[in-house]
Motif scaffolding. Structure first.
Motif, PDB file in Angstrom:
ATOM      1  N   ASP A 101      92.366  93.969 -44.879  1.00 22.24           N
ATOM      2  CA  ASP A 101      93.169  93.052 -45.677  1.00 22.24           C
ATOM      3  C   ASP A 101      94.238  92.389 -44.810  1.00 22.24           C
ATOM      4  OD1 ASP A 101      94.661  91.675 -47.521  1.00 22.24           O
ATOM      5  OD2 ASP A 101      95.060  93.384 -48.836  1.00 22.24           O
ATOM      6  N   TYR A 102      94.038  91.106 -44.513  1.00 20.54           N
ATOM      7  CA  TYR A 102      94.994  90.339 -43.712  1.00 20.54           C
ATOM      8  C   TYR A 102      95.730  89.302 -44.558  1.00 20.54           C
ATOM      9  CZ  TYR A 102      92.818  92.222 -39.451  1.00 20.54           C
ATOM     10  OH  TYR A 102      92.358  93.036 -38.441  1.00 20.54           O
ATOM     11  N   SER A 103      95.730  89.479 -45.863  1.00 15.39           N
ATOM     12  CA  SER A 103      96.439  88.550 -46.729  1.00 15.39           C
ATOM     13  C   SER A 103      97.947  88.689 -46.540  1.00 15.39           C
ATOM     14  CB  SER A 103      96.075  88.812 -48.190  1.00 15.39           C
ATOM     15  OG  SER A 103      96.563  90.089 -48.593  1.00 15.39           O
ATOM     16  N   ILE A 104      98.697  87.717 -47.061  1.00 12.63           N
ATOM     17  CA  ILE A 104     100.162  87.822 -47.023  1.00 12.63           C
ATOM     18  C   ILE A 104     100.599  89.093 -47.740  1.00 12.63           C
ATOM     19  CG2 ILE A 104     102.318  86.765 -47.757  1.00 12.63           C
ATOM     20  CD1 ILE A 104     101.003  85.338 -45.426  1.00 12.63           C
ATOM     21  N   SER A 105      99.958  89.395 -48.867  1.00 18.54           N
ATOM     22  CA  SER A 105     100.297  90.630 -49.591  1.00 18.54           C
ATOM     23  C   SER A 105      99.937  91.862 -48.786  1.00 18.54           C
ATOM     24  CB  SER A 105      99.579  90.655 -50.940  1.00 18.54           C
ATOM     25  OG  SER A 105     100.080  89.651 -51.803  1.00 18.54           O
ATOM     26  N   GLY A 106      98.800  91.811 -48.070  1.00 22.74           N
ATOM     27  CA  GLY A 106      98.404  92.940 -47.243  1.00 22.74           C
ATOM     28  C   GLY A 106      99.400  93.193 -46.130  1.00 22.74           C
ATOM     29  N   HIS A 107      99.840  92.128 -45.467  1.00 23.20           N
ATOM     30  CA  HIS A 107     100.852  92.288 -44.418  1.00 23.20           C
ATOM     31  C   HIS A 107     102.180  92.761 -45.020  1.00 23.20           C
ATOM     32  CE1 HIS A 107      98.412  90.901 -41.164  1.00 23.20           C
ATOM     33  NE2 HIS A 107      98.328  89.647 -41.575  1.00 23.20           N
ATOM     34  N   ALA A 108     102.513  92.251 -46.205  1.00 26.98           N
ATOM     35  CA  ALA A 108     103.758  92.692 -46.850  1.00 26.98           C
ATOM     36  C   ALA A 108     103.698  94.183 -47.174  1.00 26.98           C
ATOM     37  CB  ALA A 108     104.010  91.876 -48.118  1.00 26.98           C
ATOM     38  N   ARG A 109     102.532  94.650 -47.631  1.00 29.23           N
ATOM     39  CA  ARG A 109     102.390  96.092 -47.901  1.00 29.23           C
ATOM     40  C   ARG A 109     102.587  96.905 -46.636  1.00 29.23           C
ATOM     41  NH1 ARG A 109      98.425  94.356 -51.593  1.00 29.23           N
ATOM     42  NH2 ARG A 109      96.780  94.525 -50.021  1.00 29.23           N
ATOM     43  N   ALA A 110     102.108  96.398 -45.499  1.00 31.68           N
ATOM     44  CA  ALA A 110     102.298  97.112 -44.239  1.00 31.68           C
ATOM     45  C   ALA A 110     103.779  97.244 -43.909  1.00 31.68           C
ATOM     46  CB  ALA A 110     101.560  96.388 -43.112  1.00 31.68           C
ATOM     47  N   VAL A 111     104.537  96.157 -44.108  1.00 30.99           N
ATOM     48  CA  VAL A 111     105.979  96.203 -43.855  1.00 30.99           C
ATOM     49  C   VAL A 111     106.658  97.189 -44.806  1.00 30.99           C
ATOM     50  CG1 VAL A 111     108.118  94.861 -43.914  1.00 30.99           C
ATOM     51  CG2 VAL A 111     106.042  93.846 -42.942  1.00 30.99           C
ATOM     52  N   ILE A 112     106.296  97.141 -46.068  1.00 32.01           N
ATOM     53  CA  ILE A 112     106.904  98.031 -47.060  1.00 32.01           C
ATOM     54  C   ILE A 112     106.569  99.486 -46.761  1.00 32.01           C
ATOM     55  CG2 ILE A 112     106.805  98.716 -49.494  1.00 32.01           C
ATOM     56  CD1 ILE A 112     106.514  95.697 -50.141  1.00 32.01           C
ATOM     57  N   ARG A 113     105.319  99.755 -46.409  1.00 30.68           N
ATOM     58  CA  ARG A 113     104.938 101.139 -46.079  1.00 30.68           C
ATOM     59  C   ARG A 113     105.743 101.653 -44.899  1.00 30.68           C
ATOM     60  NH1 ARG A 113      98.305 100.649 -46.370  1.00 30.68           N
ATOM     61  NH2 ARG A 113      98.155 100.348 -48.628  1.00 30.68           N
ATOM     62  N   HIS A 114     105.931 100.809 -43.899  1.00 30.72           N
ATOM     63  CA  HIS A 114     106.708 101.233 -42.737  1.00 30.72           C
ATOM     64  C   HIS A 114     108.150 101.544 -43.131  1.00 30.72           C
ATOM     65  CE1 HIS A 114     108.477 101.483 -38.798  1.00 30.72           C
ATOM     66  NE2 HIS A 114     109.237 100.423 -39.033  1.00 30.72           N
ATOM     67  N   LEU A 115     108.761 100.667 -43.905  1.00 34.65           N
ATOM     68  CA  LEU A 115     110.151 100.879 -44.292  1.00 34.65           C
ATOM     69  C   LEU A 115     110.306 102.105 -45.189  1.00 34.65           C
ATOM     70  CD1 LEU A 115     111.314  97.202 -44.942  1.00 34.65           C
ATOM     71  CD2 LEU A 115     111.948  98.692 -43.037  1.00 34.65           C
ATOM     72  N   ASP A 116     109.381 102.286 -46.114  1.00 34.76           N
ATOM     73  CA  ASP A 116     109.444 103.461 -46.986  1.00 34.76           C
ATOM     74  C   ASP A 116     109.292 104.748 -46.189  1.00 34.76           C
ATOM     75  OD1 ASP A 116     109.960 102.266 -49.426  1.00 34.76           O
ATOM     76  OD2 ASP A 116     107.852 102.064 -49.985  1.00 34.76           O
ATOM     77  N   ALA A 117     108.325 104.755 -45.269  1.00 34.96           N
ATOM     78  CA  ALA A 117     108.066 105.967 -44.488  1.00 34.96           C
ATOM     79  C   ALA A 117     109.223 106.280 -43.547  1.00 34.96           C
ATOM     80  CB  ALA A 117     106.769 105.814 -43.695  1.00 34.96           C
TER      81      ALA A 117
END
Length: 362
Positions: A101-117
């Motif tokens: 998933d390379y969508s804008i939402s997919g990339h946003a989820r990656a950023v959110i997962r990193h910040l949450d973790a």
């Protein structure tokens, strides 16, 4: 890279081809680490904070770019924030996401997962181009994670896109990569990087020979990755798809939902994001400040990092986020007009180009 130039672009390697390991460049004072999260592995570039207790900052690059795009700006903010820049999945030194998933939402989820973790939120979030669209979505969906938002030429939807941006968008069209491979079979890495810098910089002559050679080295490394064109193609489609979304999922609607104080930076010579969008963005983000650089292109944080750093310092002052003992940012470079409330005009250069991941990004 100009469409009138000629250079070699190898065909994408098969998916099972071995990847030749090449060290990723790390600037003085930086360090890299790999962060494993559910479904993704991210490479994170960071700097040793000037002192303990500084608020965290996270930087998100654009299409074809990497965390290296922030290496000019981050040292200038050492006394203000604790800096981290990530390579989005499939870019820089981060492998592709498990779900593709390379969508804008997919990339946003990656950023959110990193910040949450990491537990680093809320952060001062920076985004350039595609990373600006990603950061806008993160700030709208998770206001608890974003302290301030700084967007440099954010890729927000335009009804009438610039002619010079069309070739980059065509990467999203099925089959266009194969056609581009045939067209560019005689191109060299140096010509390719020179073309991308002509597309992304307001004045490519500002690029030092050292920076140019580093970009060539990075492009050659990326072209050996079997997933290089897949990440580029799918991320481009993600941008195009995000432009077509309406309702609450539309990026402009999400911009209106952003609560964080926002600094908007636009370049008068930007060939990918029209400076005319600056006024619309300033209206959309409810608590915004606008910085226009008439001589800058698409990557102001690389062309005029001192000016961007000074504007960020002003943002912190305006929002009572200023650290008590941070060093002063370097003064702006000569010939740059800084305005925070009005758009200064600038004409873009002519000629088509395709951003192909030289390390500059779009």
């Amino acid at each position: 890279m100009s469409s009138t130039e000629s250079a070699q672009l190898p065909s994408p390697a098969p998916a099972d081809a071995p990847v030749q390991a090449t060290p990723v460049r790390v600037a003085e004072g930086e360090r890299l680490r790999s962060v494993g999260l559910p479904g993704i592995t991210l490479t994170v570039r960071s700097r040793q904070p000037a002192r303990t207790g500084l608020p965290p900052a996270l930087y998100v690059h654009g299409l074809g770019g990497s965390s290296q795009n922030w290496s000019e700006l981050m040292p200038l903010l050492d006394g203000l924030v604790d800096s981290e820049a990530l390579d989005l999945p499939g870019f820089g030194d981060s492998p592709p996401p498990d779900d593709g998933d390379y969508s804008i939402s997919g990339h946003a989820r990656a950023v959110i997962r990193h910040l949450d973790a990491a537990g680093r939120g809320p952060v001062h979030l920076f985004g350039n181009s595609m990373g600006g669209a990603v950061s806008t979505r993160v700030a709208a969906l998770r206001p608890d994670l974003v302290r301030t938002l700084t967007l440099i030429s954010p890729a927000l939807p335009e009804i009438r896109i610039q002619r010079t941006a069309i070739p980059t968008g065509l990467i999203a069209v099925p089959g266009i990569v194969n056609l581009f491979n045939r067209y560019s079979r005689d191109w060299t890495a140096e010509q390719r990087v020179g073309g991308v810098m002509s597309l992304c910089y307001g004045d490519p002559g500002r690029v030092t020979q050292e920076a140019f050679l580093h970009a060539v080295e990075e492009l050659e490394r990326r072209l050996r990755l079997p997933y290089f064109w897949d990440a580029m193609t799918r991320s481009t489609r993600g941008i195009v798809n995000a432009y077509t979304l309406g309702g609450q999922h539309g990026l402009w609607r999400q911009a209106e939902r952003v609560l964080a104080p926002t600094l908007l930076v636009y370049g008068g010579r930007d060939q990918l994001v029209a400076i005319r969008m600056a006024k619309r963005a300033a209206r959309a983000f409810r608590d915004s400040r606008l910085l226009t650089l008439p001589q800058a292109g698409h990557v102001a944080m690389m062309e005029y990092p001192e000016v961007v750093a000074a504007a960020f310092r002003d943002l912190l002052t305006d929002t009572a986020e200023q650290p008590e003992a941070g060093p002063q940012a370097a003064p702006g470079r000569p010939g740059v007009s800084v305005k925070s409330s009005a758009v200064s005009g600038g004409s873009g250069a002519e000629g088509g180009a395709v951003a192909d991941g030289s390390g500059v990004g779009s």
